[in-house]
Motif scaffolding. Structure first.
Motif, PDB file in Angstrom:
ATOM      1  N   VAL A  61      -2.910   2.075  -2.715  1.00 40.94           N
ATOM      2  CA  VAL A  61      -3.348   2.772  -3.930  1.00 40.94           C
ATOM      3  C   VAL A  61      -2.283   2.669  -5.012  1.00 40.94           C
ATOM      4  CG1 VAL A  61      -3.727   5.083  -4.853  1.00 40.94           C
ATOM      5  CG2 VAL A  61      -4.958   4.343  -2.813  1.00 40.94           C
ATOM      6  N   ARG A  62      -1.014   2.882  -4.615  1.00 40.05           N
ATOM      7  CA  ARG A  62       0.063   2.811  -5.606  1.00 40.05           C
ATOM      8  C   ARG A  62       0.209   1.391  -6.142  1.00 40.05           C
ATOM      9  NH1 ARG A  62       5.138   4.332  -3.030  1.00 40.05           N
ATOM     10  NH2 ARG A  62       3.951   4.292  -1.100  1.00 40.05           N
ATOM     11  N   ALA A  63       0.133   0.419  -5.229  1.00 32.28           N
ATOM     12  CA  ALA A  63       0.252  -0.976  -5.659  1.00 32.28           C
ATOM     13  C   ALA A  63      -0.868  -1.316  -6.635  1.00 32.28           C
ATOM     14  CB  ALA A  63       0.207  -1.902  -4.450  1.00 32.28           C
ATOM     15  N   GLY A  64      -2.050  -0.799  -6.332  1.00 29.47           N
ATOM     16  CA  GLY A  64      -3.206  -1.093  -7.176  1.00 29.47           C
ATOM     17  C   GLY A  64      -3.056  -0.536  -8.576  1.00 29.47           C
ATOM     18  N   SER A  65      -2.463   0.645  -8.688  1.00 31.25           N
ATOM     19  CA  SER A  65      -2.332   1.216 -10.018  1.00 31.25           C
ATOM     20  C   SER A  65      -1.131   0.616 -10.746  1.00 31.25           C
ATOM     21  CB  SER A  65      -2.226   2.736  -9.954  1.00 31.25           C
ATOM     22  OG  SER A  65      -0.986   3.113  -9.441  1.00 31.25           O
ATOM     23  N   GLU A  66      -0.165   0.119  -9.968  1.00 30.45           N
ATOM     24  CA  GLU A  66       1.040  -0.455 -10.581  1.00 30.45           C
ATOM     25  C   GLU A  66       0.765  -1.862 -11.096  1.00 30.45           C
ATOM     26  OE1 GLU A  66       4.840   0.452 -11.697  1.00 30.45           O
ATOM     27  OE2 GLU A  66       3.619   1.694 -10.386  1.00 30.45           O
ATOM     28  N   ASN A  67       0.317  -2.721 -10.196  1.00 31.00           N
ATOM     29  CA  ASN A  67       0.056  -4.105 -10.601  1.00 31.00           C
ATOM     30  C   ASN A  67      -1.058  -4.664  -9.732  1.00 31.00           C
ATOM     31  OD1 ASN A  67       0.047  -6.789 -11.256  1.00 31.00           O
ATOM     32  ND2 ASN A  67       2.275  -6.926 -11.422  1.00 31.00           N
ATOM     33  N   ARG A  68      -2.247  -4.536 -10.250  1.00 31.89           N
ATOM     34  CA  ARG A  68      -3.445  -4.851  -9.503  1.00 31.89           C
ATOM     35  C   ARG A  68      -3.513  -6.334  -9.138  1.00 31.89           C
ATOM     36  NH1 ARG A  68      -7.792  -1.756  -9.169  1.00 31.89           N
ATOM     37  NH2 ARG A  68      -9.753  -2.786  -8.674  1.00 31.89           N
ATOM     38  N   VAL A  87      -3.281 -10.665  -5.121  1.00 33.59           N
ATOM     39  CA  VAL A  87      -2.705 -11.925  -4.659  1.00 33.59           C
ATOM     40  C   VAL A  87      -2.117 -11.768  -3.263  1.00 33.59           C
ATOM     41  CG1 VAL A  87      -0.810 -13.533  -5.062  1.00 33.59           C
ATOM     42  CG2 VAL A  87      -2.274 -12.840  -6.964  1.00 33.59           C
ATOM     43  N   LEU A  88      -1.576 -10.579  -3.010  1.00 32.21           N
ATOM     44  CA  LEU A  88      -0.965 -10.336  -1.693  1.00 32.21           C
ATOM     45  C   LEU A  88      -2.021 -10.057  -0.630  1.00 32.21           C
ATOM     46  CD1 LEU A  88       2.105  -8.233  -2.789  1.00 32.21           C
ATOM     47  CD2 LEU A  88       2.093 -10.568  -1.918  1.00 32.21           C
ATOM     48  N   GLY A  89      -3.281 -10.116  -0.988  1.00 34.15           N
ATOM     49  CA  GLY A  89      -4.328 -10.070   0.019  1.00 34.15           C
ATOM     50  C   GLY A  89      -5.008  -8.733   0.202  1.00 34.15           C
ATOM     51  N   ILE A  90      -4.848  -7.838  -0.771  1.00 32.35           N
ATOM     52  CA  ILE A  90      -5.519  -6.546  -0.628  1.00 32.35           C
ATOM     53  C   ILE A  90      -6.918  -6.635  -1.214  1.00 32.35           C
ATOM     54  CG2 ILE A  90      -5.491  -4.164  -1.405  1.00 32.35           C
ATOM     55  CD1 ILE A  90      -2.380  -4.463  -1.144  1.00 32.35           C
ATOM     56  N   ALA A 127       2.290   8.923  -0.771  1.00 30.35           N
ATOM     57  CA  ALA A 127       3.691   8.515  -0.689  1.00 30.35           C
ATOM     58  C   ALA A 127       4.065   7.903   0.650  1.00 30.35           C
ATOM     59  CB  ALA A 127       4.593   9.717  -0.979  1.00 30.35           C
ATOM     60  N   ARG A 128       3.338   8.261   1.731  1.00 30.22           N
ATOM     61  CA  ARG A 128       3.851   7.907   3.060  1.00 30.22           C
ATOM     62  C   ARG A 128       2.925   7.041   3.908  1.00 30.22           C
ATOM     63  NH1 ARG A 128       8.084   8.809   1.618  1.00 30.22           N
ATOM     64  NH2 ARG A 128       9.529  10.534   1.996  1.00 30.22           N
ATOM     65  N   THR A 129       1.700   6.810   3.479  1.00 29.93           N
ATOM     66  CA  THR A 129       0.814   6.045   4.348  1.00 29.93           C
ATOM     67  C   THR A 129       0.511   4.675   3.747  1.00 29.93           C
ATOM     68  OG1 THR A 129      -1.183   6.845   3.277  1.00 29.93           O
ATOM     69  CG2 THR A 129      -0.360   8.145   5.120  1.00 29.93           C
ATOM     70  N   LYS A 130      -0.077   3.833   4.589  1.00 31.95           N
ATOM     71  CA  LYS A 130      -0.403   2.490   4.137  1.00 31.95           C
ATOM     72  C   LYS A 130      -1.470   2.535   3.047  1.00 31.95           C
ATOM     73  CE  LYS A 130      -1.134  -2.136   5.580  1.00 31.95           C
ATOM     74  NZ  LYS A 130      -2.081  -2.872   6.371  1.00 31.95           N
ATOM     75  N   ILE A 131      -2.466   3.425   3.235  1.00 30.69           N
ATOM     76  CA  ILE A 131      -3.512   3.571   2.212  1.00 30.69           C
ATOM     77  C   ILE A 131      -2.877   3.926   0.883  1.00 30.69           C
ATOM     78  CG2 ILE A 131      -5.587   4.863   1.578  1.00 30.69           C
ATOM     79  CD1 ILE A 131      -5.863   5.520   4.591  1.00 30.69           C
ATOM     80  N   GLY A 132      -1.913   4.871   0.957  1.00 27.43           N
ATOM     81  CA  GLY A 132      -1.243   5.305  -0.262  1.00 27.43           C
ATOM     82  C   GLY A 132      -0.494   4.161  -0.913  1.00 27.43           C
TER      83      GLY A 132
END
Lengths: 290, 334
Positions: free
Chosen positions: A171-178, A183-186, A163-168
């Motif tokens: 991870v959340r972005a990846g599960s939401e919309n990979r 595209v945003l560079g991850i 919930a609070r870190t960049k890694i998190g």
């Protein structure tokens, strides 16, 4: 049944649920981020317990076993992701199921070669081996309390990281919309590897923690795998919060089922699962759009 | 799927001829071995109705297989032979009913949920037989005397003879192949495949998807029951491991090896896998390690099963391979 006995059972339920949560959160994370269903998850739980036994035997220290076991599992996870699991991204579920089944056979045989197939017991660390006297004939082992506390801390750490870190955030972005996150560079190659390794490490951690209060035996991974699946189905896949809810529900159902309905206790959690499936097919905290 | 051309039909007839001639040329041990392999092939074919034609990866198939075995074991009198003509329908009915009930629950889910839920319900049946005492618990039960085929007290076939048993199994197998071929080619089978390839479109065309899948799941469970009955009759022993999910996964491996898109493919897969196990067991102590690695290799290298090698040799049309694609996309979607 008096108040104290009930309290003891409640503690047992929480402790059981807490370990379940650690293992199941690893499973749900790996699925949420990688989209891979890993049947070998239980095998790593088993491997963790055997590592705990072996390292404790070699070094005499359970703490070393805890750290060492998690580290070994993490490294194995990274290797496996690099060699096998990356080939599964985008493949259908059947391929994932069967590849991880193949992994189970391999891991089981490796365990057989390294540690044999004997049943073992592991002693908890000396400073946690006592028990607290509750009444004249009722006591509670300190180690079980320690598991509760440790798992709670681990759960908080997992939630904090997500919930609070960049890694998190990744991870959340990846599960939401990979796709969008990509595209945003991850770079998901690295994220995938570490998430998979972390998931494996969580399974092993569960096995290490459980080793001193249960026996270490070859088939222990299977039971845990099924339970983790039930937890994930109850809570909603990909959701760590759901895993927490599911694990606690299973812990309570199983513990109090054994107390109040001993004859049907082994079936109860499946009844619970059936009820949840009828009520919310995508899990209690899962997205209901499926 | 097109009508079989002449070459395929001739090939099938040749295989059947070999299967009929086989027990006259090999030892009793291998007749038994092939009977076992054909039973597993029957089991894998029944699973493929759900996995290949329905697009649903089920991990509880062994539960229906084992359940029927337990039905036979529990119905067999201790010192007498059970009658195949009465116990077999009961066993198939039990497996079919179990599949209907479990299917009604698990088919509410999709994709990866389906896998996990089928696994869990399969294990529920496993623990039921493992933990309760009436069916021998974890030790299992033995069936002392093989069931007999008798009408009005007169024995028609002596199943104790290895060769007779083999031919009975072969007869059932041919029946199952005919039934499954008919089902797959029927409007029902085509609707099932349509739901697999594009569920949304099939639904909007008005197909009752849930009912189609439940029917397929139930039929598949009932046929697994037939295989389980025969297996229990052959080994004379049932144990909870027969229902376990490792067994289910092994059947899935057979399906994958044989290829998902044909009726008899899984039979080939079963023969390949069981043959491979036989060879590995004879030569290696840690044969499961090698088997695991081979399974991993097959998954990675031959996603469409040995058919890929097959089509290189026999030169099947490339269109066949293209048919596999939509399933992967669909599964990914869930």
């Amino acid at each position: 049944m008096d108040f104290i006995t009930l309290g003891v059972q409640l503690l047992n339920a929480v402790q059981y649920g807490a370990v379940l949560f650690l293992v199941a959160s690893g499973l749900t994370l790996v699925f949420g981020i990688l989209g891979v269903i890993n049947l070998a998850h239980g095998a790593f739980y088993m491997l963790g317990a055997y590592l705990a036994y072996w390292i404790t035997l070699m070094t005499g220290s359970f703490v070393v076993a805890l750290l060492g076991g998690v580290l070994v599992a993490f490294v194995v996870g990274i290797l496996l992701e690099t060699v096998f699991v990356r080939l599964l991204y985008g493949r259908d579920h059947l391929a994932q199921v069967l590849l991880s089944f193949g992994l189970i056979l391999v891991i089981d045989e490796i365990r057989q070669v390294l540690f044999g197939k004997d049943v073992h017991a592991v002693a908890p660390p000396a400073w946690l081996s006592g028990s607290i006297q509750l009444t004249d004939n009722l006591s509670y082992p300190v180690y079980r309390l320690a598991i509760c506390v440790f798992c709670l801390m681990a759960a908080l750490a997992i939630f904090f990281v997500i919930a609070r870190t960049k890694i998190g955030m990744i991870v959340r972005a990846g599960s939401e919309n990979r796709e969008m996150a990509r595209v945003l560079g991850i770079k998901f190659d690295r994220v995938n590897r570490y998430v998979f390794a972390a998931g494996i490490a969580l399974a092993a951690l569960g096995g290490i923690l459980i080793a001193p209060i249960s026996t270490v035996f070859p088939g222990m991974g299977d039971g845990m795998l099924i339970l983790s699946f039930v937890v994930v189905v109850l809570g909603g896949i990909g959701s760590v919060g759901g895993a927490a809810v599911g694990a606690l529900l299973i812990g309570l159902t199983d513990t109090f089922g054994k107390v109040f309905f001993p004859s049907v206790s082994s079936i109860l959690i499946y009844v619970l699962m059936a009820v949840v499936l009828l009520w919310r097919p995508s899990g209690i905290l899962g997205r209901q759009d499926a | 799927m097109s009508m079989p051309n002449l070459r395929v039909r001739l090939f099938g007839i040749a295989c059947l001829a070999i299967a009929i001639a086989l027990p006259f040329y090999v030892s009793t041990y291998y007749t038994q071995f092939f009977a076992k392999a054909l039973i597993m092939g029957m089991l894998a074919m029944s699973l493929n109705l759900v996995v290949g034609h329905g697009g649903l990866v089920s991990l509880c198939h062994a539960a229906f297989f084992g359940l029927a075995g337990y039905v036979l074991a529990l119905l067999s009198p201790r010192y007498d032979a059970a009658s195949l003509l009465t116990t077999l329908p009961v066993a198939i009915l039990c497996s079919g009913t179990a599949a209907l009930l479990i299917g009604a629950l698990v088919l509410r889910t999709r994709g990866v949920y389906f896998i996990m839920v089928t696994l869990a319900f399969g294990e529920m049946l496993f623990f039921f037989f493992h933990d309760t005492k009436f069916a021998g618990g974890s030790d299992g039960i033995s069936i002392n005397i093989r069931p007999e085929i008798a009408v009005a007290g007169r024995q028609l076939l002596d199943l104790d003879k290895t060769m007779t048993f083999y031919f009975v199994v072969l007869g059932f197998l041919v029946g199952v192949i005919a039934l499954l071929t008919m089902v797959v080619r029927s409007p029902f089978g085509r609707a099932l495949a349509a739901a697999r390839d594009n569920e949304r479109r099939a639904r909007s065309l008005g197909f009752p998807i849930f009912r189609l899948r439940l029917t397929a799941f139930t039929l598949s469970g009932a046929l697994a029951g037939l295989a389980g009955y025969l297996a229990a009759a052959q080994f004379g022993f049932v144990a909870p491991q027969m229902l376990g999910w490792h067994q289910s996964a092994t059947i899935l491996v057979m399906v994958l090896i044989g290829g998902l898109r044909s009726v008899t493919g899984p039979l080939v897969g079963a023969l390949v896998l069981i043959g491979m196990e036989e060879v590995l067991k004879a030569h290696l102590d840690n044969w499961k390690l090698v088997e695991g690695l081979i399974i991993i290799g097959i998954v990675i290298l031959l996603p469409n099963g040995v058919r890929q090698i097959w089509s290189m040799v026999f030169g099947a049309s490339p269109q066949r391979a293209a048919e596999i694609k939509p399933a992967a996309a669909e599964a990914r979607h869930a």
